[in-house]
Each structure stands twice: as C-alpha cells, then as structure tokens.
Scaffold this motif. Structure first.
Motif, PDB file in Angstrom:
ATOM      1  N   GLN A  91       7.028   5.587  -3.661  1.00 39.77           N
ATOM      2  CA  GLN A  91       6.281   6.617  -4.385  1.00 39.77           C
ATOM      3  C   GLN A  91       5.704   6.100  -5.699  1.00 39.77           C
ATOM      4  O   GLN A  91       4.741   6.663  -6.217  1.00 39.77           O
ATOM      5  CB  GLN A  91       7.199   7.824  -4.679  1.00 39.77           C
ATOM      6  N   CYS A 100       4.149   6.467   0.065  1.00 39.26           N
ATOM      7  CA  CYS A 100       5.226   7.451  -0.109  1.00 39.26           C
ATOM      8  C   CYS A 100       6.150   7.466   1.109  1.00 39.26           C
ATOM      9  O   CYS A 100       7.370   7.493   0.980  1.00 39.26           O
ATOM     10  CB  CYS A 100       4.656   8.849  -0.337  1.00 39.26           C
ATOM     11  N   ARG A 101       5.551   7.414   2.314  1.00 42.49           N
ATOM     12  CA  ARG A 101       6.377   7.473   3.529  1.00 42.49           C
ATOM     13  C   ARG A 101       7.257   6.242   3.658  1.00 42.49           C
ATOM     14  O   ARG A 101       8.321   6.289   4.269  1.00 42.49           O
ATOM     15  CB  ARG A 101       5.493   7.649   4.771  1.00 42.49           C
ATOM     16  N   CYS A 137       2.741  11.663  -3.816  1.00 46.50           N
ATOM     17  CA  CYS A 137       2.248  12.842  -3.088  1.00 46.50           C
ATOM     18  C   CYS A 137       3.146  13.210  -1.920  1.00 46.50           C
ATOM     19  O   CYS A 137       3.102  14.335  -1.432  1.00 46.50           O
ATOM     20  CB  CYS A 137       0.826  12.582  -2.596  1.00 46.50           C
ATOM     21  N   GLY A 138       3.964  12.231  -1.456  1.00 49.16           N
ATOM     22  CA  GLY A 138       4.865  12.502  -0.350  1.00 49.16           C
ATOM     23  C   GLY A 138       4.225  12.350   1.020  1.00 49.16           C
ATOM     24  O   GLY A 138       4.921  12.433   2.035  1.00 49.16           O
ATOM     25  N   ARG A 139       2.913  12.130   1.065  1.00 49.11           N
ATOM     26  CA  ARG A 139       2.229  12.133   2.363  1.00 49.11           C
ATOM     27  C   ARG A 139       1.567  10.798   2.712  1.00 49.11           C
ATOM     28  O   ARG A 139       1.358  10.498   3.877  1.00 49.11           O
ATOM     29  CB  ARG A 139       1.147  13.218   2.369  1.00 49.11           C
ATOM     30  N   CYS A 140       1.227   9.982   1.710  1.00 45.68           N
ATOM     31  CA  CYS A 140       0.487   8.748   2.001  1.00 45.68           C
ATOM     32  C   CYS A 140       1.430   7.680   2.559  1.00 45.68           C
ATOM     33  O   CYS A 140       2.653   7.851   2.580  1.00 45.68           O
ATOM     34  CB  CYS A 140      -0.226   8.243   0.742  1.00 45.68           C
ATOM     35  N   GLN A 148       9.444  16.186  -3.781  1.00 43.03           N
ATOM     36  CA  GLN A 148       9.484  14.734  -3.588  1.00 43.03           C
ATOM     37  C   GLN A 148       9.891  13.973  -4.852  1.00 43.03           C
ATOM     38  O   GLN A 148      10.286  12.820  -4.767  1.00 43.03           O
ATOM     39  CB  GLN A 148       8.103  14.196  -3.173  1.00 43.03           C
ATOM     40  N   CYS A 198       2.120   5.305  -5.148  1.00 44.99           N
ATOM     41  CA  CYS A 198       1.420   6.308  -4.317  1.00 44.99           C
ATOM     42  C   CYS A 198      -0.097   6.219  -4.518  1.00 44.99           C
ATOM     43  O   CYS A 198      -0.586   5.994  -5.617  1.00 44.99           O
ATOM     44  CB  CYS A 198       1.920   7.693  -4.717  1.00 44.99           C
TER      45      CYS A 198
END
Ligand code: ZN
Ligand code: ZN
Length: 346
Positions: free
Chosen positions: A101, A96-97, A90-93, A129, A104
């Motif tokens: 990924q 991912c950070r 998702c690029g946000r959790c 992402q 995720c």
C-alpha cells in the motif's frame, strides 16, 4: 473548524475557520488530537510537491479519535482511537493487493493529495485498509510521531535494508528519521553509526543506541571515516536527510555488497543526485528507496514498543499549539530543534 491554511506557496500560512470535513463512503473523519511537524510539510509549503493543489491545509503525521464514518466502513466506529500511515492505499490496485500500500497507484495522502491534519478535523479515505487501532498505552503525541518518520524508518531498516544483528548501520542525518533509524537498528542488535553536523544531535544519537559518531562538519572524508570505524565499510547505510552530499556519502561508505536506503526526500534541485555507479557495479551494492509503511506492518512496530524495545516518545521535542506551528513550519529548513515538534493544542 480551525485549520492552518495557505493560498500560495512560500507565503505565510494563517489560522482560519474553514468548513468541517465530511467522510467519503469508505472514509472517516478523525478529530485530531496530535499532529507532528515534518520537513515534508515544509517541502510542500515551498511548492516542491506536485500533488498539492491550492488552497491547502498541510499536516500528515496524525492521531486522534474517529468522529464520523462513511456508510461503507466496516472495521472502525465513532470513538475509536486511531492513527494512519501518511500514504494510504486504495485497497484495489495491484500494489495494494500485493500488500504494498505504501506505493499504491492511487494513494491518498492527507496533507498532500488532500487537506491534512493541521486542523481540528481531518478526513481520511479508504479507512478499512489504512487505519491503525491505537493501544491505550500509546499516547496521541507518540502515535502522531509514528505516522511518517518512525514508521518510514522502521520499514527502511527492517524490510528494505533487512538489518541483522551485528551489522554496521551508518545513518546520515540525525533528524527525526535518522534518530528513529538509530533506535530501531540498535533494537535489532545492529551497530548504528550516527553522522550529523551537530554535536548535540550526535550526543543524543548515542543515548539512543549509536555506538559511534562522525561529525560531518569537522571530517573531510566522511565515507573514509565510516570505513575506518567499520573496518571496511557499513553493511547498511541510510540517507535520512536527503541531499546530494549525504546520498553520495551513504553509498560511498558501504562495504562490498552493502545496501543503501534513501529515505530523506530528494526534491526540486536535488532530484537527480550524483551516484558512484562504478562502485555500485563493482561491489554489487543494492540501492533502495523507502516510502512510508503499510498499515498492516504497524503490528510489528507496536509490539516492539509494547515490549519496551522501541520508545518513540523519546524523540518528541516540543508539544506546541496550532498557532505556534505556523512560525515553526516556515522555519523548518533552518530548524536546529532536538526532537520532533508535535501540535497537541488546536
Ligand atoms: Zn492501491
Ligand atoms: Zn512526515
């Protein structure tokens, strides 16, 4: 668009016309040029994957050309040749950070959590992402074969198992994942041992870099055979099939402080296998799972391909049509094909 479609698990899918997908704000639609057939698709069709909601379109190993983009997509445009890992982050959790990924917390998986690529078009979310630009030198069928099995093996061998030159690497199961692992381990200078019940697959594994082979059908003590070849056990062992027997043997055949990586899926009745835990403790073994590979790690794999050290094209067996994929999918658990089947005609 034409798509493979099923309304119930274990019932023969059909090919029918369904509405074309549209991109989400941060997603794209890809015109599918190639989509690989994988045992995970068979597991999904059998009802082993809780992420699948019916009715469903399977397919998760894909490559193609972007045909539409959402307003929020910055790095990709219509006409770009792309592929995508089967787990999109998702690029946000938090995972991912941290660059992970592949695990995720809100992952997008075409062909599992959403409709997949056994179709003329597929929608991919979180495009910036997760998409990977394809060099012109990589054809679509080869690129599709990367998305799940080859990339998963790459992560399993290089990042999870941390294979080094000269190490013994036992690979249990010589399907797509196993043969990929053998090619990758050999390219890293390790000594792969192929283990399977098919002489044909073992012979093929030798052409990809296996330095020894064990036919598990004729060998009563597979772990003992590996320990004998390696004079004490493998440094790394990979269960590329996913079964209680291969999982057990893969741990059992390790030398002290060896690393086991579970790549083959363990679902349904196989989800809680027996593990020789006394040996894990006494010999300080390491046990890892491996689940896909992040898009940002594709660079390393693609550069080894460009340098001629990895040639995933050799693992492709047949190129088939979408219609031919229906009988191929339902017979997947009995497949004796050498190499991966890829749909290239929709
Ligand atoms: Zn995430
Ligand atoms: Zn797959």
């Amino acid at each position: 668009m034409r798509a493979m479609y099923y309304e119930a698990f274990e019932q023969m899918p059909d090919i029918r016309v369904v509405p074309d997908p549209t991109p989400t704000e941060n997603g794209v639609v890809v015109k599918v040029e190639a989509s690989g057939l994988c045992r995970s698709d068979w597991h999904g069709w059998m009802g082993h994957d809780p992420d699948i909601r019916l009715p469903h379109v399977p397919g998760h190993e894909l490559a193609g050309v972007i045909s539409a983009t959402g307003r929020g997509v910055m790095r990709y445009k219509v006409g770009d040749r792309v592929t995508v890992p089967f787990v999109s982050g998702c690029g946000r959790c938090g995972e991912c950070r941290s660059g992970n990924q592949q695990v995720c917390e809100a992952q997008f998986q075409p062909g599992f959590t959403h409709w997949g690529s056994f179709a003329e078009y597929v929608a991919i979310d979180f495009a910036d992402q997760n998409l990977v630009h394809l060099p012109d030198s990589v054809d679509f069928a080869t690129a599709a074969s990367l998305g799940c099995r080859f990339a998963t093996s790459f992560r399993a061998v290089t990042d999870q198992a941390r294979v080094r030159g000269g190490e013994w690497v036992a690979v249990h199961g010589c399907g797509g994942v196993g043969l990929s692992a053998i090619m990758i381990a050999a390219a890293l200078g390790a000594n792969p041992i192929a283990i399977d019940i098919s002489e044909e697959k073992l012979a093929f594994a030798r052409t990809l870099g296996a330095v020894a082979a064990v036919n598990a059908r004729d060998t009563e003590d597979v772990a003992g055979a590996v320990r004998e070849i390696t004079k004490g056990g493998a440094h790394v062992s990979i269960d590329a099939l996913g079964s209680p027997v291969t999982c057990f043997n893969s741990i059992k055949n390790l030398r002290r402080r060896g690393r086991h990586v579970q790549v083959g899926l363990m679902l349904a009745d196989h989800s809680t296998p027996q593990i020789p835990m006394a040996q894990v403790i006494g010999h300080e073994l390491e046990i890892y799972g491996s689940h896909g590979m992040q898009a940002w790690r594709y660079d390393a794999m693609l550069s080894m391909m460009a340098a001629g050290k990895l040639d995933p094209k050799r693992l492709i067996g047949r190129e088939i049509s979408l219609d031919e994929a229906v009988p191929a999918l339902v017979a997947m658990d009995r497949a004796t094909d050498l190499g991966i089947s890829v749909i290239t005609r929709f």
